[in-house]
Design an enzyme around this catalytic site. Structure first.
Site, short mmCIF file in Angstrom:
data_model
loop_
_atom_site.label_atom_id
_atom_site.label_comp_id
_atom_site.label_asym_id
_atom_site.label_seq_id
_atom_site.Cartn_x
_atom_site.Cartn_y
_atom_site.Cartn_z
N ASP A 40 0.84 -1.19 0.00
CA ASP A 40 0.00 0.00 0.00
C ASP A 40 0.88 1.25 0.00
OD1 ASP A 40 -2.10 1.82 0.34
OD2 ASP A 40 -3.11 0.58 1.83
N ASP A 41 0.59 2.20 -0.91
CA ASP A 41 1.35 3.46 -1.01
C ASP A 41 2.85 3.19 -1.09
OD1 ASP A 41 -1.09 4.67 -0.81
OD2 ASP A 41 -0.63 5.88 0.94
N CYS A 80 -6.32 4.13 -3.78
CA CYS A 80 -6.54 2.80 -3.23
C CYS A 80 -7.67 2.01 -3.88
CB CYS A 80 -6.81 2.91 -1.73
SG CYS A 80 -5.49 3.69 -0.79
N ARG A 84 -7.48 -1.28 -6.57
CA ARG A 84 -7.86 -2.62 -6.13
C ARG A 84 -8.98 -3.20 -6.98
NH1 ARG A 84 -5.44 -2.91 -0.83
NH2 ARG A 84 -4.30 -0.94 -0.70
N LYS A 133 -6.38 -5.34 3.68
CA LYS A 133 -7.27 -4.22 3.36
C LYS A 133 -8.12 -4.51 2.13
CE LYS A 133 -6.61 0.53 1.65
NZ LYS A 133 -5.63 1.61 1.57
N SER A 158 -8.70 2.05 4.65
CA SER A 158 -7.37 2.46 5.10
C SER A 158 -7.33 2.69 6.61
CB SER A 158 -6.94 3.75 4.38
OG SER A 158 -6.87 3.55 2.99
N HIS A 272 1.13 2.52 3.92
CA HIS A 272 0.13 3.58 4.05
C HIS A 272 0.17 4.12 5.48
CE1 HIS A 272 -3.74 5.64 4.03
NE2 HIS A 272 -3.93 5.32 2.75
N ASP A 328 -0.60 -0.95 -4.63
CA ASP A 328 -1.76 -0.28 -5.21
C ASP A 328 -1.43 1.02 -5.92
OD1 ASP A 328 -1.23 1.15 -2.86
OD2 ASP A 328 -3.33 1.34 -2.27
N LYS A 364 0.98 9.63 -5.85
CA LYS A 364 -0.38 9.16 -5.58
C LYS A 364 -1.41 10.19 -6.03
CE LYS A 364 -3.28 7.32 -1.86
NZ LYS A 364 -3.31 6.82 -0.47
#
Length: 565
Positions: A40-41, A80, A84, A133, A158, A272, A328, A364
Site C-alpha cells: 500500500d502506497d 486505493c 484494487r 485491506k 485504510s 500507508h 496499489d 499518488k
C-alpha cells in the site's frame, strides 16, 4: 532504464532451492496455488532491487532474484479503491464504475455485477481466502465474502479512515493528534461521547461465505484495531493458511490431480499511513531522524513477505505456488500526509508538472509515472526462469494470467477483460505478444487521460496532486504553488520514457504517432461504451453506514480479548 534492451534478461539460475531440489525450470503439469501480495502506497523506489538507495527490503530483493522482476509494471489507478478494483476485476475503471475511494460512511461498494479473481478462481475449483485491506465496500453485499472469498481477516478500508486508541510511530510530536494531522489519525473519544466522534477502525475475522450467515459487523473482532501488531498478524495468518492447505491436501488427496488449489490474496497496510510497527523493528532502518519511521515500516512489511515466502517454500515438495508481488499506487505525496512518512518513486518524479504544469505532487492520485508505476515480481519455484523483464505490463494482466494457469475460461462471463495473459513470458520468456502494446492510465474520475504506446507516454490532460504536496513539520509543503491546475493538451503532451523517465521535457513526435495515439484512445473508449459496464453507487449514510460492532459506544469500541494499546 532503456526500453531498447532485450525484454527478458536471464539471470544466473538458483544454485539450489529451499526445498532441496534444483532450479531448472520445468513445464507445469498441475494448476498452481496462487498467492497475491499487495502493498500500500509503495513507491517504485521503495525496493532495493529497483533503487540502490533502499536497503530495507532484503526479502523482496531475494524474491525478485529468484523470479522475474518487472521494471515497467503498472497499476490500475493511483489511489486505493480504484486500483484494487482493477486488480481484482481485470477491467478499467470506466467499465467497473469505480473511480474514487469508499470510506466508513459508504453505503455501497463496487457494483455487484462485477466479478473478482476470487469468483473466477472459485468457479475453477480453488479455495479462496483474503487477508488485509479490502476497500471495496464493507456492508452486505459488498464485503469480501460476498465477492468470492471464503474467509477474510483484515481492515475494511485504510488505517487512517477513523480513530485509534493508540499513537502510531508516525504521529510525530510535531503534529497534534487530531483529525487532519499529517500521517496521524485521531484518538478515539470515550464511549459516552455525545458529538464529534469518528468510528473506531475495525478488524474483521470472517470465516464462511456471505459472512457465514451472520451480519457482517458481527465478525468484527477488534475495534479499533491494534496498528502495532497488524502486520505480524497478517503474516502469521497467511503462513498458517498455507501450511493448513498443504496438510489438508496431504491428508485427503489420493493423487496430484485430486489436490484442491488455493488462491490467497494478502493486502498489507504498509506503507500507508499511519506508520506503526512492533518494537522489534525500532532500529531496523538506518535512515536519519523521523525518516527512520518509514524505513522501519518498510523493513517490517519486507520481513512479513519473507515469512510468507518461507511458508510457501516449506511446502515446495508437495505444492506448486505462483507468487505475485506489487502495490496499489505510489507514495502519498499529498497535503494531508507528512513528508517524513512517504517513500520514493525512484527516478519517476513527474518533473514537468512541478515546473510547468501548476505545481503539486506527482505520485499518488496522479497519472504521472510515480503514481502508477510499481514494483512487479513473479515467483514460481522450478517453473519460472529468473530474470529481469522490461515488458510493459499491468495489474490488468493478472486476471487473464491467473485464469489461464487455473484452467478457467473467461469468455463464459460475457464481458471484456482489458489485460493480457503473461503466461508466454512467464513460462517461455516470450516477449513477442507484448511488443508495441498500448495501456491507459485513469485519472480521479476514471477517465483515460494518459496512455502508453511503447516508450511513449502521452497525456491528454495533466495535473498534480494539488495542495502543494506533502507537509513538513513546520507547516510548509514540498511543492509550490499550493494548488495544481488541470490542463488539456491537443495534441497530447508526449514524453520519451527511455530517455526521460522523470517526465521533464515533452517531445514532438511524428504526425503518424499522434494519429496512432488518438486512434487507440478512441477505439478503447468506443469499446468501453459498447460493451458490458457496471454502475457503482457512492452514496453515503452517515453513522448508520458505519461498520460497528458495539452500538452502545459512541465510537463502536469493542475487543474480543484484552487489549493494551
Amino acid at each position: 532504464m532503456s526500453m531498447m534492451r532485450p525484454y527478458l534478461t536471464s539471470l544466473v539460475a538458483l544454485a539450489a532451492s529451499v526445498a532441496g531440489g534444483g532450479s531448472t525450470p520445468t513445464t507445469p503439469t498441475t494448476r498452481p496455488n496462487i498467492l497475491m501480495l499487495f502493498m500500500d502506497d509503495h513507491g517504485w523506489g521503495d525496493f532495493g532491487a529497483n533503487w540502490n538507495a533502499t536497503t530495507e527490503t532484503p526479502n523482496l530483493d531475494r524474491l525478485a532474484a529468484d523470479g522475474i522482476r518487472f521494471t515497467d509494471f503498472h497499476v490500475g489507478a493511483s489511489v486505493c479503491t480504484p486500483s484494487r478494483a482493477t486488480l481484482l476485476t481485470g477491467r478499467y475503471g470506466l467499465r467497473t464504475g469505480v473511480h474514487g475511494n469508499f470510506g466508513p460512511t459508504s453505503l455501497h461498494g463496487m457494483g455487484a455485477t462485477e466479478l473478482t479473481m476470487a469468483n473466477v478462481l472459485s468457479d475453477a475449483g480453488y479455495s479462496t481466502h483474503m487477508i488485509g485491506k479490502w476497500h471495496l465496500g464493507h456492508n452486505e453485499p459488498f464485503h469480501p465474502t460476498f465477492r468470492g472469498f471464503e474467509s477474510w481477516f483484515g481492515l475494511p478500508y485504510s488505517g487512517d479512515m477513523g480513530c485509534l486508541d493508540s499513537r502510531p510511530q508516525s504521529c510525530f510530536p510535531d503534529f497534534d493528534n487530531t483529525k487532519g494531522s499529517p500521517a496521524c489519525p485521531a484518538r478515539c473519544l470515550p464511549d459516552n461521547a455525545t458529538s464529534g466522534a469518528e468510528v473506531a477502525i475495525p478488524l474483521y475475522d470472517t470465516n464462511g461465505t456471505k459472512c457465514a450467515g451472520k451480519k457482517c459487523w458481527q465478525t468484527i473482532v477488534e475495534q479499533p484495531f491494534n496498528p502495532f501488531a497488524l502486520n505480524s498478524r497478517y503474516a502469521a495468518r497467511a503462513s498458517g493458511l498455507i501450511a493448513e492447505h498443504a496438510h489438508a491436501n496431504r491428508q485427503h488427496a489420493a493423487t496430484v490431480a485430486d489436490k484442491k488449489p488455493m488462491f490467497l490474496y494478502v493486502a498489507f497496510a504498509h506503507t500507508h499511513t499511519p506508520l506503526a510497527y512492533e518494537p522489534a523493528f525500532d532500529n531496523a532502518s538506518s535512515r536519519p531522524g523521523e525518516l527512520k519511521v518509514f524505513g522501519n515500516t518498510l523493513a517490517e512489511v519486507d520481513h512479513a513477505i519473507g515469512v510468507i515466502r518461507s511458508a510457501v517454500d516449506a511446502e515446495a515438495n508437495d505444492e506448486s505456488w505462483l507468487v505475485w508481488v506489487t502495490a496499489d499506487n505510489g507514495p502519498a505525496d499529498l497535503a494531508s500526509v507528512a513528508c517524513e512518512a512517504i517513500g520514493s518513486p525512484g527516478p519517476y518524479v513527474g518533473a514537468w508538472v512541478r515546473t510547468h504544469g501548476g505545481g503539486g505532487g506527482s505520485c499518488k492520485s496522479t497519472t504521472w509515472e510515480g503514481g502508477h508505476r510499481e514494483l512487479g515480481i513473479a515467483y514460481w519455484q522450478h517453473v519460472i526462469q529468473p530474470g529481469v523483464s522490461h515488458v510493459l505490463s499491468h495489474t490488468l494482466d493478472l486476471m487473464p494470467t491467473f485464469a489461464s494457469r487455473a484452467g478457467a475460461d473467461l469468455t463464459q462471463y460475457g464481458r471484456v477483460f482489458d489485460g493480457m495473459d503473461l503466461s508466454p513470458l512467464l513460462l517461455n520468456g516470450d516477449d513477442a505478444p507484448y511488443r508495441n502494446r498500448v495501456i491507459f492510465h485513469q485519472d480521479g474520475g476514471a477517465e483515460l487521460t494518459a496512455m502508453r504506446l511503447g516508450k511513449y507516454k502521452a497525456f491528454f490532460e495533466t495535473a498534480g496532486s494539488g495542495g502543494g504536496g506533502c507537509r513538513y513539520a513546520n507547516g510548509t509543503h514540498r511543492w509550490q504553488p499550493a494548488t495544481s491546475k488541470r490542463m488539456s493538451h491537443n495534441p497530447p503532451l508526449v514524453f520519451d520514457l527511455d530517455k526521460d523517465p522523470g517526465e521533464s521535457t515533452p517531445i514532438k513526435v511524428s504526425d503518424a504517432i499522434y494519429r496512432q495515439l488518438a486512434a487507440a484512445q478512441s477505439a478503447k473508449l468506443y469499446n468501453i461504451s459498447n460493451t458490458m459496464r457496471s454502475e457503482t453507487n457512492y452514496s453515503e449514510g452517515g453513522t448508520a453506514a458505519w461498520a460497528c460492532s458495539n452500538h452502545s459506544s459512541a465510537v463502536c469500541r469493542y475487543y474480543d480479548s484484552p487489549y493494551n494499546p
